[in-house]
Design an enzyme around this catalytic site. Sequence first.
Site, PDB file in Angstrom:
ATOM      1  N   ARG A   1      -3.139  -0.603  12.580  1.00 41.38           N
ATOM      2  CA  ARG A   1      -3.685  -1.929  12.870  1.00 41.38           C
ATOM      3  C   ARG A   1      -2.663  -2.869  13.512  1.00 41.38           C
ATOM      4  O   ARG A   1      -3.024  -3.930  14.017  1.00 41.38           O
ATOM      5  CB  ARG A   1      -4.247  -2.550  11.589  1.00 41.38           C
TER       6      ARG A   1
ATOM      7  N   GLY B   1      -1.292  10.435   1.589  1.00 42.70           N
ATOM      8  CA  GLY B   1      -1.464   9.459   0.529  1.00 42.70           C
ATOM      9  C   GLY B   1      -0.170   9.108  -0.170  1.00 42.70           C
ATOM     10  O   GLY B   1       0.876   9.746   0.009  1.00 42.70           O
ATOM     11  N   THR B   2      -0.255   8.052  -0.990  1.00 40.54           N
ATOM     12  CA  THR B   2       0.926   7.548  -1.675  1.00 40.54           C
ATOM     13  C   THR B   2       1.468   8.536  -2.708  1.00 40.54           C
ATOM     14  O   THR B   2       2.683   8.611  -2.928  1.00 40.54           O
ATOM     15  CB  THR B   2       0.597   6.214  -2.358  1.00 40.54           C
TER      16      THR B   2
ATOM     17  N   LYS C   1       5.623   0.344  11.905  1.00 44.98           N
ATOM     18  CA  LYS C   1       5.276  -0.900  11.212  1.00 44.98           C
ATOM     19  C   LYS C   1       6.447  -1.494  10.449  1.00 44.98           C
ATOM     20  O   LYS C   1       6.702  -2.704  10.520  1.00 44.98           O
ATOM     21  CB  LYS C   1       4.107  -0.664  10.257  1.00 44.98           C
TER      22      LYS C   1
ATOM     23  N   ASN D   1      -0.251  -5.377   7.286  1.00 46.18           N
ATOM     24  CA  ASN D   1      -1.076  -4.340   7.911  1.00 46.18           C
ATOM     25  C   ASN D   1      -1.423  -4.648   9.358  1.00 46.18           C
ATOM     26  O   ASN D   1      -1.820  -3.752  10.102  1.00 46.18           O
ATOM     27  CB  ASN D   1      -2.364  -4.132   7.110  1.00 46.18           C
TER      28      ASN D   1
ATOM     29  N   ASP E   1       6.689  -2.612   3.214  1.00 40.46           N
ATOM     30  CA  ASP E   1       6.049  -3.628   4.056  1.00 40.46           C
ATOM     31  C   ASP E   1       5.734  -4.905   3.283  1.00 40.46           C
ATOM     32  O   ASP E   1       4.857  -5.669   3.685  1.00 40.46           O
ATOM     33  CB  ASP E   1       4.767  -3.072   4.677  1.00 40.46           C
TER      34      ASP E   1
ATOM     35  N   ASN F   1      -3.599  -4.296  -7.985  1.00 38.83           N
ATOM     36  CA  ASN F   1      -2.397  -3.478  -8.064  1.00 38.83           C
ATOM     37  C   ASN F   1      -1.520  -3.782  -6.856  1.00 38.83           C
ATOM     38  O   ASN F   1      -1.961  -3.697  -5.709  1.00 38.83           O
ATOM     39  CB  ASN F   1      -2.795  -1.994  -8.078  1.00 38.83           C
TER      40      ASN F   1
ATOM     41  N   GLY G   1      -6.393  -2.168  -4.659  1.00 35.48           N
ATOM     42  CA  GLY G   1      -6.838  -1.452  -5.837  1.00 35.48           C
ATOM     43  C   GLY G   1      -6.967  -2.409  -7.003  1.00 35.48           C
ATOM     44  O   GLY G   1      -6.165  -3.336  -7.156  1.00 35.48           O
TER      45      GLY G   1
ATOM     46  N   GLY H   1       4.039   5.018   6.497  1.00 37.50           N
ATOM     47  CA  GLY H   1       2.749   4.778   7.142  1.00 37.50           C
ATOM     48  C   GLY H   1       2.852   4.451   8.623  1.00 37.50           C
ATOM     49  O   GLY H   1       3.847   3.882   9.093  1.00 37.50           O
TER      50      GLY H   1
END
Length: 486
Positions: free
Chosen positions: A19, A84-85, A26, A234, A109, A176, A146, A15
């Site tokens: 932010r 996406g994951t 990150k 994040n 992360d 999750n 989630g 990712g």
Amino acid sequence: MSPARPAAVVVLAAGEGTRMKSSIPKVLHQVGGRALVHHAVLAAQALEPEHLVVVVGHGRDEVTAHLSEVAPGVQTAVQGQQHGTGHAARCALEALPPLTGTIVVTYGDAPLLTADTLHDLLEEHQVHGDAVTVLTAVVPDPSGYGRVIRDAHRAVARIVEQKDATEEELAVHEINSGVYAFQADALREGLGRLDTDNAQGELYLTDVVAHARAAGGRVGAVAVADTWQVEGVNDRVQLAALHRELNRRTVERWMRAGTTVIDPATTWIDADVVLEPDTTLEPSTILRGRTTVARGASIGPDCQLVDTTVGEGAQVTRTTSYGAVIGPEATVGPYTYLRPGTRLGRGAKAGGFVELKKADVGDGAKVPHLSYVGDATIGAGANIGAGTIFANFDGVEKKHSTVGEHTFVGSDSVIIGGVHIADGAYIAAGSTITNNVRPGELAVARGRQRGIAGWVARRRAGTKTAAAAERAAAAEQTSNDERSGG
């Protein structure tokens, strides 16, 4: 019974982390002296997987370079476009040979996720023969996560991302974590069925859960009570919060192992620091990198030690040190700067306002105050007087100097780079030493003092200095007259 080794652990670390507002990827931001992704890899390595693959994307060259340095056996898979994951997991499987057994998926992360928790997840998955086992947590505020949706029998039915959840589903507090154990065939088949029919138009790894259940597989869950373990980063606020929590745990762990920490709130200890019992950390102490502190040593207050080794019984006060070795019973500080390559022997001293760089200070030798010693070897028992500097740089190269054992260097001396001062020598205060000094010599290298009478009266007439000199001369004359009976 211990669970079988997983076929693979996949760490999702592609990712961008917009932010974070950072040019640094990150997962390379640090918590406790380690990059986020390094924490994730260490936890994964503890499972001893047959394959360990990190999915990289944004800043992949930097992330890959870091991984090759801290975990050279780790494989990487590239997710060129972040879809996406689920897409990231596909990229991982494409980089691996065909697998059977268990595949564990984690994130790059979540620095507080432990190897013990991954072990529990793996064991639960294998004991029950699950197609998928999800690591979950019940949190007071599930916003952004989630939701884990269970059926009437409390079995996991599906996972719903927040943007796709109904009002009823949003009220669920079980979240999750994004960490799973999959049967390899269930993961492979589930990934093949994913679509982008969702609010974000992405391939969700979470949808594999519903596909596995629809195919008749059992979906299990392990709820972790320590919710910090599922916290991801994040933005910088979350980064700071996780750093603070990890530090709290690290400080507590060392206190329970025998270290006295006077003020835990102002003490920061990196994850790779090692402390022996009966060490003492005073307030505002920061220990970073691979610093080690031996039994009985005292550090602080107001110290920052980076990659520094501190020997038994040493005392270090108000000091900044990078890559130095401080010997047993040595004393350092206050307001001392130790630069890389510095070594202090047993009982040596680097006192107030002293800077050392590539300096080897022998046992019992002293650099008590207001001195700079660079590129030099100081023999055992030598004394370097206040205000002494080693002029080690001639504008082109650094030159090494030596000072012999039990040699005395007078205050305010300058040692020109490259000279050798032998054992048992003396350097007169205020000397500039440009040549070697033989054993037992007294070296004097300074101009002879002379006084020019009446200079102030002639050249500074009318000043306060001239008036003071005139008064002092008159008082001196009166005193002389009285002593002579005049």
